[in-house]
Design a protein around this motif. Sequence first.
Motif, PDB file in Angstrom:
ATOM      1  N   GLY A 461       0.820  -1.097  -0.031  1.00  0.00           N
ATOM      2  CA  GLY A 461      -0.060   0.016   0.061  1.00  0.00           C
ATOM      3  C   GLY A 461       0.778   1.054   0.026  1.00  0.00           C
ATOM      4  N   ALA A 462       0.330   2.411  -0.136  1.00  0.00           N
ATOM      5  CA  ALA A 462       0.921   3.642  -0.079  1.00  0.00           C
ATOM      6  C   ALA A 462       1.366   4.117   1.243  1.00  0.00           C
ATOM      7  N   ASN A 463       2.346   4.822   1.363  1.00  0.00           N
ATOM      8  CA  ASN A 463       2.994   5.552   2.340  1.00  0.00           C
ATOM      9  C   ASN A 463       1.639   6.033   3.349  1.00  0.00           C
ATOM     10  N   GLY A 464       1.716   5.817   4.543  1.00  0.00           N
ATOM     11  CA  GLY A 464       0.727   6.200   5.511  1.00  0.00           C
ATOM     12  C   GLY A 464      -0.605   5.470   5.408  1.00  0.00           C
ATOM     13  N   SER A 465      -0.573   4.416   4.542  1.00  0.00           N
ATOM     14  CA  SER A 465      -1.949   3.581   4.388  1.00  0.00           C
ATOM     15  C   SER A 465      -2.196   2.528   5.717  1.00  0.00           C
ATOM     16  N   GLY A 466      -1.174   2.494   6.528  1.00  0.00           N
ATOM     17  CA  GLY A 466      -1.617   1.584   7.782  1.00  0.00           C
ATOM     18  C   GLY A 466      -0.876   0.332   7.899  1.00  0.00           C
ATOM     19  N   LYS A 467       0.009   0.293   7.366  1.00  0.00           N
ATOM     20  CA  LYS A 467       0.668  -1.174   6.991  1.00  0.00           C
ATOM     21  C   LYS A 467       1.292  -1.538   8.261  1.00  0.00           C
ATOM     22  N   SER A 468       2.208  -0.601   8.837  1.00  0.00           N
ATOM     23  CA  SER A 468       2.865  -0.809  10.094  1.00  0.00           C
ATOM     24  C   SER A 468       2.028  -0.899  11.286  1.00  0.00           C
ATOM     25  N   THR A 469       0.972   0.083  10.936  1.00  0.00           N
ATOM     26  CA  THR A 469       0.151   0.202  12.070  1.00  0.00           C
ATOM     27  C   THR A 469      -0.789  -1.365  12.412  1.00  0.00           C
ATOM     28  N   VAL A 470      -0.797  -1.962  11.182  1.00  0.00           N
ATOM     29  CA  VAL A 470      -1.490  -3.402  11.460  1.00  0.00           C
ATOM     30  C   VAL A 470      -0.634  -4.306  12.458  1.00  0.00           C
ATOM     31  N   LEU A 471       0.614  -4.191  12.183  1.00  0.00           N
ATOM     32  CA  LEU A 471       1.627  -4.958  13.047  1.00  0.00           C
ATOM     33  C   LEU A 471       1.445  -4.460  14.311  1.00  0.00           C
ATOM     34  N   LYS A 472       1.584  -2.869  14.640  1.00  0.00           N
ATOM     35  CA  LYS A 472       1.421  -2.312  15.963  1.00  0.00           C
ATOM     36  C   LYS A 472       0.346  -2.862  16.778  1.00  0.00           C
ATOM     37  N   LEU A 473      -0.894  -3.080  15.951  1.00  0.00           N
ATOM     38  CA  LEU A 473      -2.043  -3.411  16.705  1.00  0.00           C
ATOM     39  C   LEU A 473      -2.134  -5.140  16.966  1.00  0.00           C
ATOM     40  N   ILE A 474      -1.448  -5.897  16.080  1.00  0.00           N
ATOM     41  CA  ILE A 474      -1.068  -7.099  16.390  1.00  0.00           C
ATOM     42  C   ILE A 474      -0.363  -7.527  17.510  1.00  0.00           C
ATOM     43  N   ALA A 475       0.852  -6.758  17.616  1.00  0.00           N
ATOM     44  CA  ALA A 475       1.512  -6.607  18.974  1.00  0.00           C
ATOM     45  C   ALA A 475       0.842  -6.064  20.198  1.00  0.00           C
ATOM     46  N   ARG A 476      -0.319  -5.507  19.926  1.00  0.00           N
ATOM     47  CA  ARG A 476      -1.020  -4.903  20.898  1.00  0.00           C
ATOM     48  C   ARG A 476       0.120  -3.571  21.556  1.00  0.00           C
ATOM     49  N   LEU A 477       0.617  -2.897  20.568  1.00  0.00           N
ATOM     50  CA  LEU A 477       1.083  -1.618  21.272  1.00  0.00           C
ATOM     51  C   LEU A 477       0.129  -0.625  21.361  1.00  0.00           C
ATOM     52  N   TYR A 478      -0.747  -0.526  20.582  1.00  0.00           N
ATOM     53  CA  TYR A 478      -2.058   0.050  20.537  1.00  0.00           C
ATOM     54  C   TYR A 478      -3.432  -0.642  20.690  1.00  0.00           C
ATOM     55  N   GLU A 479      -4.459  -0.106  21.022  1.00  0.00           N
ATOM     56  CA  GLU A 479      -5.743  -0.768  20.966  1.00  0.00           C
ATOM     57  C   GLU A 479      -6.618  -0.208  19.962  1.00  0.00           C
ATOM     58  N   PRO A 480      -7.255  -0.974  19.245  1.00  0.00           N
ATOM     59  CA  PRO A 480      -8.205  -0.227  18.285  1.00  0.00           C
ATOM     60  C   PRO A 480      -9.473   0.370  18.754  1.00  0.00           C
ATOM     61  N   GLU A 481      -9.821   1.475  18.111  1.00  0.00           N
ATOM     62  CA  GLU A 481     -10.725   2.236  18.821  1.00  0.00           C
ATOM     63  C   GLU A 481     -12.170   1.453  18.719  1.00  0.00           C
ATOM     64  N   SER A 482     -12.384   0.629  17.713  1.00  0.00           N
ATOM     65  CA  SER A 482     -13.478  -0.279  17.542  1.00  0.00           C
ATOM     66  C   SER A 482     -13.078  -1.345  16.686  1.00  0.00           C
ATOM     67  N   GLY A 483     -13.942  -2.234  16.720  1.00  0.00           N
ATOM     68  CA  GLY A 483     -13.779  -3.506  16.018  1.00  0.00           C
ATOM     69  C   GLY A 483     -12.959  -4.470  17.024  1.00  0.00           C
ATOM     70  N   GLU A 484     -12.603  -5.730  16.244  1.00  0.00           N
ATOM     71  CA  GLU A 484     -12.055  -6.608  16.784  1.00  0.00           C
ATOM     72  C   GLU A 484     -10.852  -7.316  16.512  1.00  0.00           C
ATOM     73  N   ILE A 485      -9.985  -7.895  17.151  1.00  0.00           N
ATOM     74  CA  ILE A 485      -8.835  -8.689  16.456  1.00  0.00           C
ATOM     75  C   ILE A 485      -8.817  -9.865  17.145  1.00  0.00           C
ATOM     76  N   LEU A 486      -8.714 -10.949  16.327  1.00  0.00           N
ATOM     77  CA  LEU A 486      -8.883 -12.504  16.714  1.00  0.00           C
ATOM     78  C   LEU A 486      -7.438 -13.002  16.521  1.00  0.00           C
ATOM     79  N   ILE A 487      -6.805 -13.673  17.489  1.00  0.00           N
ATOM     80  CA  ILE A 487      -5.708 -14.480  17.302  1.00  0.00           C
ATOM     81  C   ILE A 487      -5.948 -16.057  17.807  1.00  0.00           C
ATOM     82  N   ASP A 488      -5.978 -16.788  16.501  1.00  0.00           N
ATOM     83  CA  ASP A 488      -6.473 -18.126  16.954  1.00  0.00           C
ATOM     84  C   ASP A 488      -7.934 -18.393  17.422  1.00  0.00           C
ATOM     85  N   GLY A 489      -8.780 -17.360  16.705  1.00  0.00           N
ATOM     86  CA  GLY A 489     -10.097 -17.367  17.010  1.00  0.00           C
ATOM     87  C   GLY A 489     -10.427 -16.717  18.395  1.00  0.00           C
TER      88      GLY A 489
END
Length: 624
Positions: A461-489
């Motif tokens: 994706g383009a710069n600033g499109s959120g590619k690194s942000t996805v990794l940060k959310l998976i590592a729980r460096l930040y919390e999403p404002e809404s929605g869910e993230i599932l690991i192994d369900g």
Amino acid sequence: MPRGTRKRKGSTRKGKFDPSDAKNVKHTSIGVWDLYEEIQPELSHIPGSSRLEPYIEILQNLPFVWRMLKDIGSIRACWFHLVVYLISEGIASLVPAVTLWYSAQLLNIVQLAIDERTVNRQLLFEIAAGRLACLFVARLMKYSKKRCVTPLNLHIRRFYALHSFRAMARLDVPAFDDDAVQRQLEQSVAPNSHTTIAWDTVRTSLAGVAMLIQLISQLSVLVSVLRGQRDGPLLAVLSFAQTIFTRSTFSQNFLTTAVWAATTKDARYVRMEGMKRTVSDTAHRKEIVAGGLQQYLLEQFKLTSGVLGDRGGNFMELLRMHKVDQVSLFSFLEDPLRELPQIVFTLRAVQYPASIPISLASLNLITQTSTSFTHTLVSLYNETGSLTQKFADIRRLYAVENIPNRVLDGTESFPEDGRSLELGISIEFRNVYFRYPTSEVYVLKDVSFRIEKGQLCVIVGANGSGKSTVLKLIARLYEPESGEILIDGKDIKRLKLDDLRRAISVLFQDYSLFPLSLKENIGLGDPDNADDEAKIQQAAYLGGAGDFIERLPEGYDTYLERPVKDYYSALPEGTTTLFGRPVDYGRIRSVGKMDSASSKSISGGQMQRIALQVGFSPLMIPNY
């Protein structure tokens, strides 16, 4: 921590400071600056309530000071030196009273000379010997305290270094990145690296107690000596009244409102300061010279500075000038009170001529005592500052350990079966919305996707499109404002943070190496095996970094940037290396924002290989 932030006194009360609240906040214009000082709500209806605020602040902070004293008392290495320091401080506080008592015996010699026309030479010798002994004891106590200060400071500093390290190490990314938290952390550390907030507070408190003991003991001696003298008590009261007024006038400059803020809205002053930084920062030098901007900047700075005049200055300097300009009733009474004892003495000398010698001796004794006490009091405040400030610092020192993390820990272990990680983990985003704390723009907006176990996934994706942000959310460096993230369900928020982060490895594009040895940098990729040199070397070779690391003079013990600098005087110009390292003129380089000469020259690709070991050594090192 943010540079340029000045450590100042602050309130520790809960609530909000609103400069626009005219009812509870006092506004003062000082040059180009606007100063806002809070009036404590519980005192706002009491005239002169600002004088009570420092003492209320002291009472509020006493529990934290008591905790500090218990912590220092738990440091066994401090016990001996602390006892010696306390004894020395106590004896030193009594020496002035003993000296005063010997001086008072001179009155007996004067009285005897008047009555019998003779001098008691033995008493005179004893007085001289006693005063010399007092001078020796005072010097000895001063030396004793000085010898205790360094070891006490070292032990206490080491204790609170662990306290501060623990408080900072536990913070997650959102909390640590918060400017308010950064200011709080900065305020919990002494501005002088050679001391600690705790030791400064102990020293200030003991000095205050010693000062009180000195005052009481000296007054007691004076009362006993002057009790039988005509007008002795009156002369003593008048002399010490001047001292009390001096203390009141002096303390007003330090015991100020606990909560305040200052800002400037003057665009000319802001522009002038911007021009100062432009010409002083090496980052802009090329543009200034290449663009021929020197003369323009000089003319603009000169013009702006002339328009602002003395109004455009540093806030603290203007504040000091503002305080000096303030005139109080005490300042007018100070000089007349200083002259009153001499006036009373003159009147009594005319009324009772025969008492002139003894009254003169009494007056001299009282004057010397009050002058000495005034000097001691003013020196104490000049050196140590306000006790209110110190107690507030102690509260901030302990408050940092309670800074809440923004990412809450889960309760479920992960994974339930350690061998399941060999197959990978599944990741699912469900309608995730996220924006960074300081931004109003969503980086991720209604994002949903699923990655199965063992699946290789590349996100483009383009710069600033959120590619690194996805990794940060998976590592729980930040919390999403809404929605869910599932690991192994499972909802990622239910998983224990330590377990989750040990199960994954992340290498960010803006990677950085720790200011530690290469061995420790690689070992930190797998903390459970951080001390296993065989596994560290194996990981380095698997990542392609082993060969060039071993070619370095210090091998795996190499620091790319030594966190500790060498100290040395001016060296002969032919000296290019010292202690096996290039001579590093650290201060000159730090001012110029240059890289240290002690850093090792390795390529960007080699740095990337080392960073890979930090991120992926748990995956590359097999379990034995």
